[in-house]
Design an enzyme around this catalytic site. Sequence first.
Site, PDB file in Angstrom:
ATOM      1  CD  GLU A  91       4.833   8.860  -5.521  1.00 40.09           C
ATOM      2  OE1 GLU A  91       5.649   8.219  -4.848  1.00 40.09           O
ATOM      3  OE2 GLU A  91       3.883   8.325  -6.122  1.00 40.09           O
ATOM      4  CE  LYS A 144      -0.294  -5.124 -12.071  1.00 37.81           C
ATOM      5  NZ  LYS A 144      -0.011  -3.693 -12.030  1.00 37.81           N
ATOM      6  NE  ARG A 177       5.516   7.509   0.603  1.00 37.19           N
ATOM      7  CZ  ARG A 177       5.333   6.248   0.202  1.00 37.19           C
ATOM      8  NH1 ARG A 177       5.941   5.799  -0.869  1.00 37.19           N
ATOM      9  NH2 ARG A 177       4.490   5.442   0.839  1.00 37.19           N
TER      10      ARG A 177
HETATM   11  C1  LIG Z   1       3.176   6.243  -3.222  1.00 37.27           C
HETATM   12  C2  LIG Z   1       2.271   5.684  -4.315  1.00 37.27           C
HETATM   13  N1  LIG Z   1       2.416   6.134  -5.580  1.00 37.27           N
HETATM   14  C3  LIG Z   1       1.617   5.677  -6.561  1.00 37.27           C
HETATM   15  C4  LIG Z   1       0.660   4.732  -6.291  1.00 37.27           C
HETATM   16  C5  LIG Z   1      -0.283   4.267  -7.383  1.00 37.27           C
HETATM   17  N2  LIG Z   1      -0.109   2.815  -7.621  1.00 37.27           N
HETATM   18  C6  LIG Z   1      -0.924   1.918  -7.104  1.00 37.27           C
HETATM   19  S1  LIG Z   1      -0.495   0.363  -7.505  1.00 37.27           S
HETATM   20  C7  LIG Z   1       0.799   0.923  -8.458  1.00 37.27           C
HETATM   21  C8  LIG Z   1       1.676  -0.020  -9.208  1.00 37.27           C
HETATM   22  C9  LIG Z   1       2.277  -1.002  -8.237  1.00 37.27           C
HETATM   23  O1  LIG Z   1       3.141  -1.853  -8.952  1.00 37.27           O
HETATM   24  P1  LIG Z   1       3.702  -3.127  -8.184  1.00 37.27           P
HETATM   25  O2  LIG Z   1       4.229  -2.720  -6.852  1.00 37.27           O
HETATM   26  O3  LIG Z   1       4.639  -3.777  -9.106  1.00 37.27           O
HETATM   27  O4  LIG Z   1       2.421  -4.016  -7.897  1.00 37.27           O
HETATM   28  P2  LIG Z   1       1.532  -4.822  -8.982  1.00 37.27           P
HETATM   29  O5  LIG Z   1       0.351  -3.928  -9.268  1.00 37.27           O
HETATM   30  O6  LIG Z   1       2.386  -5.063 -10.164  1.00 37.27           O
HETATM   31  O7  LIG Z   1       1.136  -6.068  -8.250  1.00 37.27           O
HETATM   32  C10 LIG Z   1       0.883   2.301  -8.394  1.00 37.27           C
HETATM   33  C11 LIG Z   1       1.912   3.122  -9.097  1.00 37.27           C
HETATM   34  C12 LIG Z   1       0.535   4.290  -4.950  1.00 37.27           C
HETATM   35  N3  LIG Z   1      -0.414   3.404  -4.581  1.00 37.27           N
HETATM   36  N4  LIG Z   1       1.355   4.769  -3.999  1.00 37.27           N
HETATM   37 MG   LIG Z   2       4.401  -5.171 -10.527  1.00 38.53          MG
END
Ligand SMILES: Cc1ncc(C[n+]2csc(CCOP(=O)(O)OP(=O)(O)O)c2C)c(N)n1
Ligand SMILES: [Mg+2]
Length: 643
Positions: free
Chosen positions: A371, A286, A399
Amino acid sequence: MPDEPRILPTVTTPRDLRRLKPAQLDALAAEIRDFLVTEVSKTGGHLGPNLGVVELTIALHRVFSSPTDRLVFDTGHQAYVHKLLTGRQDFSRLRGRGGLSGYPSRAESDHDVVENSHASAALSWADGIARANQVAGLRDRHVVAVVGDGALTGGMAWEALNNISSGQDRRLVVVVNDNGRSYSPTIGGLAQQLDTLRTTQSYERVLALGKATLQRGGPPGRFAYDALHGLKKGLKDVARPQGLFEDLGIKYVGPVDGHDRVMVEHALRRAKAFDGPVIVHVITEKGRGYTPAEEDVADRFHAVGKIHPETGLPVAPSRFGWTAVFADEIVAIARQRSDVVGVTAAMLHPVGLAPMAEEFPDRVFDVGIAEQHAVTSAAGMAFAGLHPVIGLYATFLGRGFDQLLMDVGLHKAGVTFVLDRAGLTGEDGASHNGMWDIAMTSIVPGLRLAAPRDETTLREELREAVAVDDAPTVLRYPKGALPEALPAVQRVGGAYGPDVLARHAGDGGARVLVVGVGAFAACAVEVGERLAQHGIGGTVVDPRWVLPVGSELLELAQGHDLVVTVEDGLVTGGAGSHLRDALAAAGTHVPVQSHGIPRTYLEHASRAELVAELGLRPADVAREAASAVAHLTGATEPATIDR
Ligand SMILES: Cc1ncc(C[n+]2csc(CCOP(=O)(O)OP(=O)(O)O)c2C)c(N)n1
Ligand SMILES: [Mg+2]
Ligand SMILES: CC(=O)[C@@H](O)[C@H](O)COP(=O)(O)O
């Protein structure tokens, strides 16, 4: 004259991409990274996640033929490169009114599928599309889901994998974009499994390096290489996390260096050749290629505001005032009550639980993007004598709603939900506005919901919430800076009672009760003042505890000729509609004019633009109220309220 939007001359369609030579592709990757840094710095957005998927997205569009093959991005915050490669290159108004959405958007392109920014849904989308392709006999089509390691910690993802594994002849490719982080490093057993694979992968890199140098050393070098290879083979056998997926009946390809485009394309072509579901495990970084992001320990520039591209420093300090107050008060509460614990779904810093975790590392639990688990696990904690405080963005409570209704509510569990980003958030689009929580939670028997209007009431209502150990309590407040303090003229009744914020004598005609919910209390005060300027008297009140409707508020309403409510949430099922129902149930007919968010999905824009477009500015509300008064009193013309 605003800068002309920058474009990438090299590529306008995936077809162009497939014609490029390796050197041109490498140049394109560098150009895209430079574009992302310079353009997203101007608007803010998900810079880190997109810097991590440059080579991966190029490879995806070279191996698969979107939109015939469907590319589905989980959460969708990492689809900027996809947009650049599918003809959308004007990022000058990214996430702004009339500009590109920060997530996939069907209105923008038929290359886009999922607009929902809630994580862990992509695999279910992909399974559904793959089943439809199968039913339609479209054997030549692939569905490719790009899912992050964080999103893989969500329960929906495993429900989907369980189904995907049953469809051995479904052409479905799951690309795990594994950068080891959600915001912070991803937690849990799965993350450890993926991490093992990642370290295996780094053995691959060491091995490749070893092979190059050791084999140049003649026989002794070759002997050393074989020994190293045996070690790595041994480790890989010991750490066989790919079994996790293969035991599910899903083939596994990887781990692959996600920044080596050739390797990624090779892995994707292998996956494409399989006649069934396959996982391609891609290791990415990232924030890759942008030093300020790579050095950002907190969250690798997961979501940035406007920044100086040279340094990565914010142009203006981001002010999440509400979050900071919660972060401070929950630590003070935790010092006094050892039963209070914190729970977060992979958003420790964004929801403000990091300081509590710092001081009480054993009393804050990060459950991953889970969640549903967070809520029911909290019911278990409450059953066993704790008082959990779950920090969530309001939109993500949906969720875990069944768990709130049937695990927390049904068992009268003392769990406190602190909903940040409640109400209109704006730039993150339709699935990020925290507009549903009041209406949604209002159907949970016994639940109590508070909406603080400023720092003092946030601290006060948080303490009132954690004092309730026999029912769910909810606190909700918006994104961004704290408003000015709004002191009460009078507290009506005892604790949990409403605050009178202003009284206006008026000219003896109809009297209006203006009810301002949460951050809209300030709006209500100004509405009262504008009405008073035209001789319309009454009272301005902040209910503080919005659900259930308090007897004090009901009595106040019964003493007025008209009630006007304004709230940062759905009108349907919102605070205003519950007050209307309570009045009717009490047999009192006082008309209620409720102002809030209509039951619709809102296009991305700034909060201020949405407030204006929805008629939620003080002048808008006052004008509507004045015309209701005129209607009530039979006046020919309503008072003219200027803008
Ligand atoms: C149900 C839900 N909970 C929390 C979030 C907040 N959120 C957005 S991106 C993220 C992290 C995602 O991590 P990953 O899937 O590894 O993607 P990356 O950002 O590392 O590419 C979170 C927790 C969300 N979008 N949806
Ligand atoms: Mg990730
Ligand atoms: C995609 C997602 O859910 C988060 O990254 C969100 O966009 C961040 O929102 P804030 O910027 O309000 O923290």
